[in-house]
Design a protein around this motif. Sequence first.
Motif, short mmCIF file in Angstrom:
data_model
loop_
_atom_site.label_atom_id
_atom_site.label_comp_id
_atom_site.label_asym_id
_atom_site.label_seq_id
_atom_site.Cartn_x
_atom_site.Cartn_y
_atom_site.Cartn_z
N PHE A 8 0.57 -1.54 -0.15
CA PHE A 8 0.10 -0.14 0.05
C PHE A 8 0.97 1.37 -0.01
CE2 PHE A 8 -3.59 -2.60 2.76
CZ PHE A 8 -3.51 -3.32 1.47
N LYS A 9 0.70 2.27 -0.28
CA LYS A 9 0.49 3.56 -0.44
C LYS A 9 0.01 4.24 0.18
CE LYS A 9 4.44 5.02 -2.56
NZ LYS A 9 5.29 4.81 -1.97
N PHE A 10 0.93 5.58 1.54
CA PHE A 10 0.15 6.33 1.85
C PHE A 10 -0.44 7.33 1.13
CE2 PHE A 10 0.70 8.60 6.23
CZ PHE A 10 0.60 10.33 5.65
N THR A 11 -1.66 7.69 1.01
CA THR A 11 -2.24 8.71 0.05
C THR A 11 -2.92 10.07 1.51
OG1 THR A 11 -4.80 8.07 0.34
CG2 THR A 11 -3.27 7.31 -1.69
N THR A 12 -3.66 10.25 2.38
CA THR A 12 -3.84 10.94 2.77
C THR A 12 -3.86 10.47 4.91
OG1 THR A 12 -5.68 10.24 3.40
CG2 THR A 12 -6.02 11.62 1.78
N ILE A 13 -3.41 11.88 5.33
CA ILE A 13 -3.27 11.25 6.91
C ILE A 13 -4.28 12.96 7.34
CG2 ILE A 13 -1.36 13.14 7.00
CD1 ILE A 13 -1.03 11.04 9.77
N THR A 14 -5.54 12.43 7.88
CA THR A 14 -5.59 13.38 8.99
C THR A 14 -6.01 13.24 10.63
OG1 THR A 14 -7.65 13.33 7.92
CG2 THR A 14 -8.38 14.31 9.40
N CYS A 15 -5.23 14.19 11.60
CA CYS A 15 -5.05 13.51 12.61
C CYS A 15 -5.78 14.73 13.43
CB CYS A 15 -3.61 14.87 13.12
SG CYS A 15 -2.25 14.35 12.36
N SER A 16 -6.86 14.04 14.78
CA SER A 16 -7.34 14.84 15.29
C SER A 16 -7.14 14.20 17.52
CB SER A 16 -8.94 14.09 15.07
OG SER A 16 -8.89 12.48 14.97
N PRO A 17 -8.02 14.45 17.98
CA PRO A 17 -7.78 14.51 19.01
C PRO A 17 -8.30 13.77 19.65
CG PRO A 17 -8.09 17.03 19.33
CD PRO A 17 -8.82 16.12 18.08
N GLY A 18 -7.44 12.61 20.77
CA GLY A 18 -8.14 11.57 21.12
C GLY A 18 -8.21 11.38 22.75
N PRO A 19 -8.70 10.06 22.97
CA PRO A 19 -9.13 10.19 24.04
C PRO A 19 -7.17 9.85 25.21
CG PRO A 19 -8.14 7.54 23.54
CD PRO A 19 -8.01 8.68 22.01
#
Length: 122
Positions: free
Chosen positions: A12-23
């Motif tokens: 697989f190739k990485f296409t996008t990333i979304t970062c968000s607050p977690g626990p």
Amino acid sequence: MASRKPTGEFSFKFTTITCSPGPAGSVLNQVTWEGKASGFGAVFTTVTYVGGKSGSFSECGTAFLDNGDGLSGIGQGTYESTGKNKWHTTGFIQISDGRRIASEGEIDLALRSWKGKLFEMS
């Protein structure tokens, strides 16, 4: 895992990333991957990683088989750092046709790639 019969590979190739607050102050890294997997044709999967140098992930994906059929899958696993910008992954995915597939792979963050092997689970 009761069975470790190899069934193929994935790349697989990485296409996008979304970062968000977690626990508990963590960051969730939601990465979309695309590529090929043995017996599954074109695969598109979104994986959410939680943790730092090691942690867990959940996965939800779709495969478009060479014969035109489609399959979906939901899974989970763990990852751990194995060096600079490299993670080792182990996991499994429940496929919509009833099969469970285990995986073991290597993520190279610098190259934006995830490659590994698939195994039959009994």
